[in-house]
Design an enzyme around this catalytic site. Structure first.
Site, PDB file in Angstrom:
ATOM      1  N   ASP A  30       0.850  -1.187   0.000  1.00 33.35           N
ATOM      2  CA  ASP A  30       0.000   0.000   0.000  1.00 33.35           C
ATOM      3  C   ASP A  30       0.893   1.247   0.000  1.00 33.35           C
ATOM      4  OD1 ASP A  30      -3.215   0.531   0.930  1.00 33.35           O
ATOM      5  OD2 ASP A  30      -1.809   2.215   1.094  1.00 33.35           O
ATOM      6  N   ASN A  82     -12.899  -2.916   2.839  1.00 38.42           N
ATOM      7  CA  ASN A  82     -13.817  -1.783   2.866  1.00 38.42           C
ATOM      8  C   ASN A  82     -14.779  -1.954   1.692  1.00 38.42           C
ATOM      9  OD1 ASN A  82     -12.367  -0.601   5.022  1.00 38.42           O
ATOM     10  ND2 ASN A  82     -10.889   0.270   3.592  1.00 38.42           N
ATOM     11  N   GLN A  89     -14.336   2.571   1.383  1.00 40.60           N
ATOM     12  CA  GLN A  89     -13.653   2.194   0.142  1.00 40.60           C
ATOM     13  C   GLN A  89     -13.361   3.433  -0.703  1.00 40.60           C
ATOM     14  OE1 GLN A  89     -15.744  -0.804  -2.163  1.00 40.60           O
ATOM     15  NE2 GLN A  89     -14.076  -0.995  -3.640  1.00 40.60           N
ATOM     16  N   VAL A  91     -10.871   2.984  -3.567  1.00 39.49           N
ATOM     17  CA  VAL A  91     -10.511   2.468  -4.891  1.00 39.49           C
ATOM     18  C   VAL A  91     -11.529   1.386  -5.243  1.00 39.49           C
ATOM     19  CG1 VAL A  91      -8.766   1.307  -6.281  1.00 39.49           C
ATOM     20  CG2 VAL A  91      -8.056   2.991  -4.556  1.00 39.49           C
ATOM     21  N   HIS A  95     -10.426  -5.405  -3.403  1.00 36.41           N
ATOM     22  CA  HIS A  95      -9.112  -5.725  -2.826  1.00 36.41           C
ATOM     23  C   HIS A  95      -9.281  -6.045  -1.345  1.00 36.41           C
ATOM     24  CE1 HIS A  95      -9.801  -1.406  -2.491  1.00 36.41           C
ATOM     25  NE2 HIS A  95      -9.112  -1.438  -1.361  1.00 36.41           N
ATOM     26  N   ILE A  96      -8.342  -6.840  -0.844  1.00 30.16           N
ATOM     27  CA  ILE A  96      -8.293  -7.155   0.588  1.00 30.16           C
ATOM     28  C   ILE A  96      -7.027  -6.525   1.150  1.00 30.16           C
ATOM     29  CG2 ILE A  96      -8.070  -8.998   2.311  1.00 30.16           C
ATOM     30  CD1 ILE A  96      -9.648 -10.824   0.460  1.00 30.16           C
ATOM     31  N   HIS A  97      -7.186  -5.800   2.246  1.00 29.36           N
ATOM     32  CA  HIS A  97      -6.023  -5.236   2.943  1.00 29.36           C
ATOM     33  C   HIS A  97      -5.433  -6.306   3.861  1.00 29.36           C
ATOM     34  CE1 HIS A  97      -6.938  -0.857   2.184  1.00 29.36           C
ATOM     35  NE2 HIS A  97      -8.140  -1.369   1.978  1.00 29.36           N
TER      36      HIS A  97
END
Ligand code: AMP
Length: 112
Positions: A30, A82, A89, A91, A95-97
Protein backbone atom coordinates in the site's frame (compact mmCIF):
# COMPACT_ATOMS: atom_id res chain seq x y z
CA UNK A 1 -15.01 2.21 -18.93
CA UNK A 2 -11.60 3.60 -18.10
CA UNK A 3 -9.27 1.19 -16.36
CA UNK A 4 -9.22 1.20 -12.60
CA UNK A 5 -6.16 2.34 -10.69
CA UNK A 6 -5.37 -1.27 -9.88
CA UNK A 7 -5.74 -2.37 -13.52
CA UNK A 8 -3.16 0.28 -14.39
CA UNK A 9 -0.89 -1.07 -11.66
CA UNK A 10 -1.38 -4.64 -12.94
CA UNK A 11 -0.50 -3.39 -16.46
CA UNK A 12 2.62 -1.67 -15.02
CA UNK A 13 1.35 1.69 -16.25
CA UNK A 14 1.65 2.89 -12.65
CA UNK A 15 4.60 1.74 -10.54
CA UNK A 16 4.09 -0.27 -7.38
CA UNK A 17 6.00 -2.71 -5.22
CA UNK A 18 4.72 -6.16 -6.16
CA UNK A 19 5.10 -8.78 -3.42
CA UNK A 20 3.13 -11.60 -5.07
CA UNK A 21 1.64 -12.31 -8.48
CA UNK A 22 0.04 -15.22 -10.28
CA UNK A 23 -2.32 -15.51 -13.24
CA UNK A 24 -5.33 -14.28 -11.28
CA UNK A 25 -4.07 -12.10 -8.41
CA UNK A 26 -1.48 -9.50 -7.56
CA UNK A 27 -0.38 -8.25 -4.14
CA UNK A 28 1.32 -4.90 -3.73
CA UNK A 29 2.52 -2.69 -0.92
CA UNK A 30 0.00 0.00 0.00
CA UNK A 31 1.34 3.43 -0.95
CA UNK A 32 0.10 4.98 2.31
CA UNK A 33 0.56 2.21 4.89
CA UNK A 34 -1.69 2.19 7.95
CA UNK A 35 0.44 -0.49 9.67
CA UNK A 36 4.13 -1.50 9.64
CA UNK A 37 3.17 -4.03 6.96
CA UNK A 38 0.27 -3.05 4.70
CA UNK A 39 -0.39 -5.03 1.53
CA UNK A 40 -3.27 -5.08 -0.92
CA UNK A 41 -4.39 -8.37 -2.49
CA UNK A 42 -6.16 -7.64 -5.75
CA UNK A 43 -7.97 -9.96 -8.16
CA UNK A 44 -7.04 -9.26 -11.78
CA UNK A 45 -10.66 -9.95 -12.77
CA UNK A 46 -12.30 -6.62 -12.11
CA UNK A 47 -15.21 -6.21 -9.76
CA UNK A 48 -16.10 -2.91 -8.16
CA UNK A 49 -16.56 -4.25 -4.63
CA UNK A 50 -16.25 -7.63 -2.97
CA UNK A 51 -19.99 -8.20 -2.66
CA UNK A 52 -20.23 -8.34 -6.46
CA UNK A 53 -18.44 -11.69 -6.32
CA UNK A 54 -21.18 -14.29 -6.15
CA UNK A 55 -19.21 -17.39 -7.10
CA UNK A 56 -18.11 -19.27 -3.98
CA UNK A 57 -14.97 -20.69 -5.57
CA UNK A 58 -13.92 -17.26 -6.80
CA UNK A 59 -14.55 -15.75 -3.37
CA UNK A 60 -12.69 -18.62 -1.73
CA UNK A 61 -9.67 -18.26 -4.00
CA UNK A 62 -9.48 -14.55 -3.24
CA UNK A 63 -9.44 -15.15 0.53
CA UNK A 64 -7.03 -18.09 0.23
CA UNK A 65 -4.69 -15.88 -1.75
CA UNK A 66 -4.92 -13.14 0.87
CA UNK A 67 -4.09 -15.67 3.61
CA UNK A 68 -1.18 -17.06 1.58
CA UNK A 69 0.24 -13.58 1.00
CA UNK A 70 -0.24 -12.64 4.65
CA UNK A 71 1.43 -15.83 5.90
CA UNK A 72 4.37 -15.24 3.59
CA UNK A 73 5.24 -12.09 5.53
CA UNK A 74 3.51 -12.19 8.91
CA UNK A 75 2.81 -14.61 11.76
CA UNK A 76 -0.22 -12.60 12.92
CA UNK A 77 -2.19 -10.16 10.83
CA UNK A 78 -5.49 -8.50 10.11
CA UNK A 79 -7.49 -8.83 6.89
CA UNK A 80 -9.81 -5.92 6.11
CA UNK A 81 -12.20 -5.19 3.28
CA UNK A 82 -13.82 -1.78 2.87
CA UNK A 83 -17.08 -2.17 0.95
CA UNK A 84 -18.50 0.95 -0.68
CA UNK A 85 -17.82 4.60 0.05
CA UNK A 86 -19.74 4.36 3.32
CA UNK A 87 -17.48 1.49 4.33
CA UNK A 88 -14.37 3.52 3.63
CA UNK A 89 -13.65 2.19 0.14
CA UNK A 90 -11.72 4.64 -2.01
CA UNK A 91 -10.51 2.47 -4.89
CA UNK A 92 -13.41 0.75 -6.63
CA UNK A 93 -11.64 -2.41 -7.70
CA UNK A 94 -12.05 -5.23 -5.17
CA UNK A 95 -9.11 -5.72 -2.83
CA UNK A 96 -8.29 -7.16 0.59
CA UNK A 97 -6.02 -5.24 2.94
CA UNK A 98 -3.37 -7.28 4.79
CA UNK A 99 -2.21 -5.39 7.87
CA UNK A 100 0.31 -6.40 10.49
CA UNK A 101 3.76 -6.05 11.92
CA UNK A 102 2.70 -4.34 15.12
CA UNK A 103 4.50 -5.11 18.35
CA UNK A 104 2.59 -7.76 20.28
CA UNK A 105 -0.28 -6.10 22.14
CA UNK A 106 -0.09 -2.81 20.27
CA UNK A 107 -2.38 -3.54 17.35
CA UNK A 108 -5.01 -0.83 17.36
CA UNK A 109 -8.50 -1.88 18.26
CA UNK A 110 -11.02 -2.54 15.57
CA UNK A 111 -11.92 0.76 13.95
CA UNK A 112 -9.18 2.54 15.91
P1 AMP B 1 -9.77 1.32 0.10
O1 AMP B 1 -9.96 2.57 0.93
O2 AMP B 1 -10.20 0.07 0.81
O3 AMP B 1 -10.38 1.47 -1.28
O4 AMP B 1 -8.20 1.17 -0.06
C1 AMP B 1 -7.49 1.70 -1.13
C2 AMP B 1 -6.05 1.65 -0.74
O5 AMP B 1 -5.28 1.86 -1.91
C3 AMP B 1 -5.63 2.74 0.27
O6 AMP B 1 -5.11 2.13 1.44
C4 AMP B 1 -4.57 3.54 -0.49
O7 AMP B 1 -3.50 3.98 0.34
C5 AMP B 1 -4.11 2.54 -1.53
N1 AMP B 1 -3.54 3.12 -2.74
C6 AMP B 1 -4.00 4.19 -3.44
N2 AMP B 1 -3.21 4.42 -4.51
C7 AMP B 1 -2.23 3.48 -4.48
C8 AMP B 1 -1.11 3.19 -5.31
N3 AMP B 1 -0.83 3.92 -6.40
N4 AMP B 1 -0.31 2.15 -4.97
C9 AMP B 1 -0.57 1.41 -3.87
N5 AMP B 1 -1.63 1.63 -3.05
C10 AMP B 1 -2.44 2.65 -3.35
Amino acid sequence: MSPTLFERIIAREIPSTVVYEDDDYIAIKDIAPKAPVHLLVIPKKVSTRIDEISDAAEMGRLWLTAVKVAQSQLADYRLVVNVGAGGGQEVFHTHIHVLGGWDTGSAVGFGG
